[in-house]
Design a protein around this motif. Structure first.
Motif, PDB file in Angstrom:
ATOM      1  N   LEU A 160       6.629  -2.558 -15.357  1.00 10.56           N
ATOM      2  CA  LEU A 160       7.493  -2.218 -14.229  1.00 10.56           C
ATOM      3  C   LEU A 160       6.962  -0.999 -13.489  1.00 10.56           C
ATOM      4  O   LEU A 160       7.018  -0.930 -12.268  1.00 10.56           O
ATOM      5  N   LYS A 161       6.430  -0.060 -14.231  1.00 10.92           N
ATOM      6  CA  LYS A 161       5.858   1.139 -13.603  1.00 10.92           C
ATOM      7  C   LYS A 161       4.678   0.760 -12.700  1.00 10.92           C
ATOM      8  O   LYS A 161       4.535   1.281 -11.588  1.00 10.92           O
ATOM      9  N   GLU A 162       3.840  -0.158 -13.165  1.00 11.91           N
ATOM     10  CA  GLU A 162       2.715  -0.607 -12.340  1.00 11.91           C
ATOM     11  C   GLU A 162       3.207  -1.367 -11.118  1.00 11.91           C
ATOM     12  O   GLU A 162       2.642  -1.230 -10.028  1.00 11.91           O
ATOM     13  N   ILE A 163       4.258  -2.157 -11.290  1.00 11.42           N
ATOM     14  CA  ILE A 163       4.795  -2.912 -10.158  1.00 11.42           C
ATOM     15  C   ILE A 163       5.167  -1.963  -9.027  1.00 11.42           C
ATOM     16  O   ILE A 163       4.851  -2.215  -7.868  1.00 11.42           O
ATOM     17  N   VAL A 164       5.821  -0.868  -9.364  1.00 10.17           N
ATOM     18  CA  VAL A 164       6.257   0.051  -8.306  1.00 10.17           C
ATOM     19  C   VAL A 164       5.116   0.903  -7.749  1.00 10.17           C
ATOM     20  O   VAL A 164       5.204   1.376  -6.627  1.00 10.17           O
ATOM     21  N   THR A 165       4.044   1.075  -8.515  1.00  9.84           N
ATOM     22  CA  THR A 165       2.959   1.939  -8.028  1.00  9.84           C
ATOM     23  C   THR A 165       1.817   1.175  -7.372  1.00  9.84           C
ATOM     24  O   THR A 165       1.064   1.768  -6.600  1.00  9.84           O
ATOM     25  N   PHE A 166       1.684  -0.106  -7.668  1.00  8.73           N
ATOM     26  CA  PHE A 166       0.613  -0.899  -7.052  1.00  8.73           C
ATOM     27  C   PHE A 166       0.821  -1.018  -5.550  1.00  8.73           C
ATOM     28  O   PHE A 166       1.960  -1.132  -5.080  1.00  8.73           O
ATOM     29  N   SER A 167      -0.270  -1.057  -4.813  1.00  8.66           N
ATOM     30  CA  SER A 167      -0.189  -1.406  -3.398  1.00  8.66           C
ATOM     31  C   SER A 167       0.189  -2.886  -3.325  1.00  8.66           C
ATOM     32  O   SER A 167       0.053  -3.628  -4.315  1.00  8.66           O
ATOM     33  N   GLU A 168       0.637  -3.318  -2.165  1.00  9.04           N
ATOM     34  CA  GLU A 168       1.006  -4.734  -2.018  1.00  9.04           C
ATOM     35  C   GLU A 168      -0.176  -5.635  -2.341  1.00  9.04           C
ATOM     36  O   GLU A 168      -0.026  -6.641  -3.028  1.00  9.04           O
ATOM     37  N   PHE A 169      -1.357  -5.276  -1.845  1.00  6.34           N
ATOM     38  CA  PHE A 169      -2.549  -6.084  -2.078  1.00  6.34           C
ATOM     39  C   PHE A 169      -2.865  -6.170  -3.571  1.00  6.34           C
ATOM     40  O   PHE A 169      -3.091  -7.255  -4.115  1.00  6.34           O
ATOM     41  N   ASN A 170      -2.884  -5.033  -4.259  1.00  5.62           N
ATOM     42  CA  ASN A 170      -3.203  -5.024  -5.690  1.00  5.62           C
ATOM     43  C   ASN A 170      -2.159  -5.770  -6.512  1.00  5.62           C
ATOM     44  O   ASN A 170      -2.487  -6.447  -7.480  1.00  5.62           O
ATOM     45  N   PHE A 171      -0.903  -5.639  -6.119  1.00  7.28           N
ATOM     46  CA  PHE A 171       0.175  -6.332  -6.822  1.00  7.28           C
ATOM     47  C   PHE A 171       0.002  -7.846  -6.705  1.00  7.28           C
ATOM     48  O   PHE A 171       0.041  -8.569  -7.701  1.00  7.28           O
ATOM     49  N   MET A 172      -0.205  -8.325  -5.488  1.00  9.04           N
ATOM     50  CA  MET A 172      -0.362  -9.755  -5.284  1.00  9.04           C
ATOM     51  C   MET A 172      -1.660 -10.267  -5.911  1.00  9.04           C
ATOM     52  O   MET A 172      -1.697 -11.380  -6.427  1.00  9.04           O
ATOM     53  N   ASN A 173      -2.685  -9.457  -5.888  1.00  9.28           N
ATOM     54  CA  ASN A 173      -3.949  -9.832  -6.523  1.00  9.28           C
ATOM     55  C   ASN A 173      -3.771  -9.984  -8.035  1.00  9.28           C
ATOM     56  O   ASN A 173      -4.336 -10.883  -8.651  1.00  9.28           O
ATOM     57  N   LYS A 174      -2.976  -9.116  -8.613  1.00  7.34           N
ATOM     58  CA  LYS A 174      -2.707  -9.168 -10.045  1.00  7.34           C
ATOM     59  C   LYS A 174      -1.968 -10.462 -10.429  1.00  7.34           C
ATOM     60  O   LYS A 174      -2.161 -11.000 -11.518  1.00  7.34           O
ATOM     61  N   LEU A 175      -1.152 -10.972  -9.511  1.00  6.29           N
ATOM     62  CA  LEU A 175      -0.320 -12.134  -9.799  1.00  6.29           C
ATOM     63  C   LEU A 175      -0.898 -13.447  -9.281  1.00  6.29           C
ATOM     64  O   LEU A 175      -0.265 -14.491  -9.412  1.00  6.29           O
ATOM     65  N   LYS A 176      -2.087 -13.409  -8.731  1.00  5.53           N
ATOM     66  CA  LYS A 176      -2.638 -14.602  -8.079  1.00  5.53           C
ATOM     67  C   LYS A 176      -2.829 -15.788  -9.020  1.00  5.53           C
ATOM     68  O   LYS A 176      -2.816 -16.925  -8.586  1.00  5.53           O
ATOM     69  N   GLU A 177      -2.980 -15.544 -10.306  1.00  4.89           N
ATOM     70  CA  GLU A 177      -3.183 -16.631 -11.268  1.00  4.89           C
ATOM     71  C   GLU A 177      -1.877 -17.220 -11.791  1.00  4.89           C
ATOM     72  O   GLU A 177      -1.889 -18.226 -12.486  1.00  4.89           O
ATOM     73  N   LEU A 178      -0.752 -16.590 -11.451  1.00  7.30           N
ATOM     74  CA  LEU A 178       0.528 -17.072 -11.971  1.00  7.30           C
ATOM     75  C   LEU A 178       0.970 -18.349 -11.275  1.00  7.30           C
ATOM     76  O   LEU A 178       0.717 -18.559 -10.090  1.00  7.30           O
ATOM     77  N   ASN A 179       1.667 -19.155 -12.021  1.00 11.54           N
ATOM     78  CA  ASN A 179       2.284 -20.365 -11.510  1.00 11.54           C
ATOM     79  C   ASN A 179       3.387 -19.971 -10.521  1.00 11.54           C
ATOM     80  O   ASN A 179       4.054 -18.960 -10.714  1.00 11.54           O
ATOM     81  N   GLU A 180       3.610 -20.780  -9.485  1.00  8.38           N
ATOM     82  CA  GLU A 180       4.633 -20.479  -8.484  1.00  8.38           C
ATOM     83  C   GLU A 180       6.012 -20.261  -9.099  1.00  8.38           C
ATOM     84  O   GLU A 180       6.747 -19.377  -8.683  1.00  8.38           O
ATOM     85  N   ILE A 181       6.357 -21.078 -10.068  1.00 10.18           N
ATOM     86  CA  ILE A 181       7.676 -20.948 -10.691  1.00 10.18           C
ATOM     87  C   ILE A 181       7.815 -19.594 -11.381  1.00 10.18           C
ATOM     88  O   ILE A 181       8.874 -18.982 -11.362  1.00 10.18           O
ATOM     89  N   HIS A 182       6.737 -19.083 -11.948  1.00 16.26           N
ATOM     90  CA  HIS A 182       6.796 -17.782 -12.612  1.00 16.26           C
ATOM     91  C   HIS A 182       6.910 -16.655 -11.599  1.00 16.26           C
ATOM     92  O   HIS A 182       7.601 -15.666 -11.855  1.00 16.26           O
ATOM     93  N   ILE A 183       6.278 -16.802 -10.470  1.00 22.14           N
ATOM     94  CA  ILE A 183       6.416 -15.787  -9.419  1.00 22.14           C
ATOM     95  C   ILE A 183       7.855 -15.763  -8.923  1.00 22.14           C
ATOM     96  O   ILE A 183       8.446 -14.694  -8.748  1.00 22.14           O
ATOM     97  N   GLU A 184       8.429 -16.943  -8.739  1.00 24.18           N
ATOM     98  CA  GLU A 184       9.823 -17.006  -8.293  1.00 24.18           C
ATOM     99  C   GLU A 184      10.757 -16.417  -9.350  1.00 24.18           C
ATOM    100  O   GLU A 184      11.689 -15.676  -9.036  1.00 24.18           O
ATOM    101  N   LYS A 185      10.499 -16.732 -10.609  1.00 26.41           N
ATOM    102  CA  LYS A 185      11.332 -16.190 -11.688  1.00 26.41           C
ATOM    103  C   LYS A 185      11.164 -14.670 -11.804  1.00 26.41           C
ATOM    104  O   LYS A 185      12.124 -13.963 -12.098  1.00 26.41           O
ATOM    105  N   LEU A 186       9.958 -14.170 -11.565  1.00 30.40           N
ATOM    106  CA  LEU A 186       9.748 -12.721 -11.589  1.00 30.40           C
ATOM    107  C   LEU A 186      10.554 -12.062 -10.477  1.00 30.40           C
ATOM    108  O   LEU A 186      11.186 -11.024 -10.694  1.00 30.40           O
ATOM    109  N   ALA A 187      10.573 -12.650  -9.292  1.00 27.41           N
ATOM    110  CA  ALA A 187      11.380 -12.118  -8.193  1.00 27.41           C
ATOM    111  C   ALA A 187      12.859 -12.122  -8.564  1.00 27.41           C
ATOM    112  O   ALA A 187      13.586 -11.158  -8.304  1.00 27.41           O
TER     113      ALA A 187
END
Length: 139
Positions: free
Chosen positions: A53-80
Motif C-alpha cells: 500500500l505504501k508503494e501504491i501511494v508513492t509510485f508515479s502513475e506510470f510506474n504504478f500501471m507498469n507494475k500492474l501490466k501483467e495482472l489479469n483485468e479481473i484482478h485489476i478491477e478487484k484491486l480497485a
C-alpha cells in the motif's frame, strides 16, 4: 498446453476468490478490526504482486500501471474495489493520513480508467466505483 491453461485459470480463480474475501473482510470490519484488515491486504498484495500500500501511494502513475501490466483485468478491477473499500472504512483522520486516503483514491481511479480504456464493455459498477473514489479525492 491444456494443463497450462487449466493451471492459469485455477490461479486466476484462486486470486479472485482471495481478493473477494479481503473485500468482504474490509467491508464488514469494525473500527478496531480495520487495521488488521489493512495489514492482511498489504501482506497479500506484497506476496502476490510484490507491491505494498505504501508503494501504491508513492509510485508515479506510470510506474504504478507498469507494475500492474501483467495482472489479469479481473484482478485489476478487484484491486480497485479493494482500495475503495479500504478508503470507505478509513473513519479516523489518523488512519486516513497514515494510509494516504486521497492518493489511494487517485490510484483507484487510475485503475478504473485503465480498465475502461481496455474494455470493450461499459461497466456501471466501475463507474459507480469511480464516482465514489472521486468523492474522496475532491473532499
Amino acid at each position: 498446453m491444456e494443463q497450462e491453461s487449466d493451471f492459469n485459470l485455477r490461479e486466476v480463480k484462486r486470486l479472485t476468490n482471495f481478493i473477494t474475501n479481503l473485500i468482504s473482510n474490509i467491508s464488514t470490519s469494525n473500527k478496531n478490526e480495520l487495521e488488521n484488515g489493512i495489514r492482511e491486504t498489504d501482506d497479500f498484495i506484497r506476496k502476490e504482486w510484490d507491491l505494498s500500500l505504501k508503494e501504491i501511494v508513492t509510485f508515479s502513475e506510470f510506474n504504478f500501471m507498469n507494475k500492474l501490466k501483467e495482472l489479469n483485468e479481473i484482478h485489476i478491477e478487484k484491486l480497485a474495489e479493494l482500495l475503495s473499500e479500504i478508503i470507505k472504512k478509513m473513519n479516523t483522520p489518523e488512519i486516513a493520513k497514515k494510509y494516504n486516503q486521497i492518493e489511494l483514491a487517485k490510484k483507484g481511479v487510475l485503475l478504473i480508467n485503465s480498465l475502461n480504456d481496455k474494455s470493450k464493455t461499459y461497466s456501471i459498477k466501475r463507474m459507480e466505483l469511480k464516482h465514489i473514489l472521486q468523492k474522496y479525492i475532491e473532499s
